[in-house]
Write an enzyme that holds these catalytic residues in place. Sequence first.
Site, mmCIF file in Angstrom:
data_model
loop_
_atom_site.group_PDB
_atom_site.id
_atom_site.type_symbol
_atom_site.label_atom_id
_atom_site.label_comp_id
_atom_site.label_asym_id
_atom_site.label_seq_id
_atom_site.Cartn_x
_atom_site.Cartn_y
_atom_site.Cartn_z
ATOM 1 N N HIS A 59 33.373 -0.536 30.770
ATOM 2 C CA HIS A 59 33.675 -0.289 29.553
ATOM 3 C C HIS A 59 34.203 -1.444 28.397
ATOM 4 O O HIS A 59 34.443 -2.500 29.204
ATOM 5 C CB HIS A 59 34.929 0.636 29.323
ATOM 6 C CG HIS A 59 34.205 2.239 29.571
ATOM 7 N ND1 HIS A 59 35.225 3.191 29.467
ATOM 8 C CD2 HIS A 59 33.220 2.606 29.967
ATOM 9 C CE1 HIS A 59 34.544 4.188 30.009
ATOM 10 N NE2 HIS A 59 33.120 3.912 30.142
ATOM 11 N N GLU A 61 37.173 -2.544 27.340
ATOM 12 C CA GLU A 61 38.160 -2.844 27.636
ATOM 13 C C GLU A 61 38.078 -3.755 29.053
ATOM 14 O O GLU A 61 38.806 -4.798 29.063
ATOM 15 C CB GLU A 61 39.281 -1.899 27.681
ATOM 16 C CG GLU A 61 39.525 -1.176 26.568
ATOM 17 C CD GLU A 61 38.522 0.059 26.195
ATOM 18 O OE1 GLU A 61 37.290 -0.068 26.597
ATOM 19 O OE2 GLU A 61 38.785 0.843 25.472
ATOM 20 N N CYS A 87 39.985 4.919 27.092
ATOM 21 C CA CYS A 87 39.793 6.262 27.816
ATOM 22 C C CYS A 87 40.820 6.608 28.811
ATOM 23 O O CYS A 87 41.428 5.459 29.331
ATOM 24 C CB CYS A 87 38.521 6.270 28.592
ATOM 25 S SG CYS A 87 38.166 5.219 29.587
ATOM 26 N N ALA A 168 9.897 7.746 2.948
ATOM 27 C CA ALA A 168 9.341 6.713 1.881
ATOM 28 C C ALA A 168 9.033 7.430 0.571
ATOM 29 O O ALA A 168 8.466 8.363 0.698
ATOM 30 C CB ALA A 168 8.348 5.965 2.240
ATOM 31 N N ASP A 214 -0.898 14.028 9.871
ATOM 32 C CA ASP A 214 -0.862 12.441 10.306
ATOM 33 C C ASP A 214 -1.208 11.931 11.652
ATOM 34 O O ASP A 214 -1.515 10.834 11.849
ATOM 35 C CB ASP A 214 0.460 11.571 9.965
ATOM 36 C CG ASP A 214 0.907 11.958 8.537
ATOM 37 O OD1 ASP A 214 -0.043 12.201 7.675
ATOM 38 O OD2 ASP A 214 2.102 11.719 8.219
ATOM 39 N N SER A 240 7.493 26.051 15.425
ATOM 40 C CA SER A 240 7.792 27.509 15.792
ATOM 41 C C SER A 240 6.688 28.001 16.402
ATOM 42 O O SER A 240 6.969 28.833 17.482
ATOM 43 C CB SER A 240 7.960 28.213 14.591
ATOM 44 O OG SER A 240 8.880 27.454 13.654
ATOM 45 N N GLU A 312 11.943 12.129 10.225
ATOM 46 C CA GLU A 312 10.843 11.685 9.729
ATOM 47 C C GLU A 312 10.063 12.437 8.998
ATOM 48 O O GLU A 312 8.919 12.231 8.738
ATOM 49 C CB GLU A 312 9.829 10.767 10.725
ATOM 50 C CG GLU A 312 10.979 9.675 11.376
ATOM 51 C CD GLU A 312 9.993 8.358 11.687
ATOM 52 O OE1 GLU A 312 8.854 8.003 11.029
ATOM 53 O OE2 GLU A 312 10.371 7.646 12.536
HETATM 54 C C1 AOF Z 1 36.264 3.508 26.513
HETATM 55 N N1 AOF Z 1 35.784 2.255 26.503
HETATM 56 O O1 AOF Z 1 33.680 1.037 26.276
HETATM 57 C C2 AOF Z 1 33.903 3.406 26.166
HETATM 58 C C3 AOF Z 1 34.370 4.407 26.297
HETATM 59 O O2 AOF Z 1 31.822 8.235 32.123
HETATM 60 P P1 AOF Z 1 31.754 6.931 31.465
HETATM 61 O O3 AOF Z 1 32.629 5.843 32.351
HETATM 62 O O4 AOF Z 1 30.618 6.499 30.919
HETATM 63 O O5 AOF Z 1 32.893 7.030 30.227
HETATM 64 C C4 AOF Z 1 32.102 7.649 28.971
HETATM 65 C C5 AOF Z 1 33.526 8.334 28.105
HETATM 66 O O6 AOF Z 1 34.199 7.222 27.769
HETATM 67 C C6 AOF Z 1 32.803 8.567 26.579
HETATM 68 O O7 AOF Z 1 32.340 9.816 26.440
HETATM 69 C C7 AOF Z 1 33.702 8.059 25.774
HETATM 70 O O8 AOF Z 1 34.730 9.234 25.850
HETATM 71 C C8 AOF Z 1 34.474 7.000 26.333
HETATM 72 N N2 AOF Z 1 33.747 5.744 26.153
HETATM 73 N N3 AOF Z 1 35.984 4.590 26.219
HETATM 74 O O9 AOF Z 1 37.411 3.378 26.708
HETATM 75 C C9 AOF Z 1 34.325 2.147 26.281
HETATM 76 N N4 AOF Z 1 32.286 3.553 26.033
HETATM 77 ZN ZN ZN Z 2 37.090 3.013 28.971
#
Ligand code: AOF
Ligand code: ZN
Length: 386
Positions: A59, A61, A87, A168, A214, A240, A312
């Site tokens: 992540h 952090e 998180c 477009a 297309d 559908s 699209e």
């Molecule tokens: C953070 N920092 O850079 C991100 C977060 O299961 P994981 O480890 O992939 O965690 C995914 C969840 O964590 C995602 O759904 C979101 O709530 C959080 N993402 N959190 O602190 C991060 N990418």
């Molecule tokens: Zn995290």
Amino acid sequence: MTAMAPGATAQDAAHLRRALELAEGGRGRVSPNPLVGAVLVRDGEMIGEGFHAELGGLHAETAAIADCRERGEDPAGATLYATLEPCAHSGRQPPCAEAILAAGIARVVIGCDDPSEKAAGRGPGMLRDGGVEVAFADGAEATAARLLIQDFRKRARTGRPLVVFKAALSLDGRMATAEGDSKWISGPDSRALVHAWRAQMDAVAVGIGTVLADDPLLTARDVEPAAAPTRQPARVVFDSEARLPLGSKLVATVDQAPLLVIAAASAVPAQTAALTEAGAEVIVVAGETQQDRAAAALAELGRRGIQSVLLEGGPTLAGALLAAGEVDELRFFLAPIIIGGVIGSGGRSPDFAQGTAQISEAQRALSFDARRVGADLLIDARLREW
Ligand code: AOF
Ligand code: ZN
């Protein structure tokens, strides 16, 4: 000076902007996770930077903390800027809030909340309990932090993917001639940009009418290495009656990118079976109206981890999704040509369904911007914010 929440400063805004910039590094690589960036600062000096670079990877952090240590610095006592609330859960990665506490970080400035059920304020709560000073941004940086992850936020809150309708248009608002010709209204630069968008989104969607007219491929092609896809978007056909021809380019290239066909219960079983046999995934959705079925289809895509859809066309499908309130953003290339034809019978126009009787009742975009792309103007309008 940018407005920030109490406890936050102008320097905080600048560091958060850097974190937002870093977060971009994960674009097209982290879905269904959000883009997140982080910066560690001590005495006004950056001592570590990071972003969420790939699904399952560090992540933002923890990447910033690791970067800090690699530089021979100590994060203890520093301020951490994170574009999203850290998180508190154990998923593919351990909880960032614990890593922040363990590192002895003194202060955390957060761009925006994480509305997903497992987050929802738990991380900031853990940090405060552990004696960390926590501040949330507001003003321009908070808005930018939310806008950066509209796809993640919509799916976290509704279970459905963000829908961006791209079209477009000629100066007289046509998407094709009366004969159905639409190649090409926008110029080469605009078309190249669309391929880059496809590489960044989880899915590209069209109605069966567009496929029959297309025979598109809907893959991301000729994308600059910097924006290169790590994967192709899933291709979604709203069909559908399951009329997608087995000889179409979409079916022929099923091994290049996933192909999902959204059919109604009334589709002929032999046709859905043949499409499944050919490698497509057929999703049958129920619902009284076309709008109900559109929302149900999006919920099915969300369940499969699809967080963003580039819609699209054509006009009928776009109209149904607009009427269902499911189009979140419009990106219209306005080309300097006039196609002509009588409105209602001539060249097709986007069919926004459910017209309003009074202009005063018309739906208004939340934001409205334009920029030049080659000879065209790209108009970006946000209809919803998550
Ligand atoms: C953070 N920092 O850079 C991100 C977060 O299961 P994981 O480890 O992939 O965690 C995914 C969840 O964590 C995602 O759904 C979101 O709530 C959080 N993402 N959190 O602190 C991060 N990418
Ligand atoms: Zn995290």
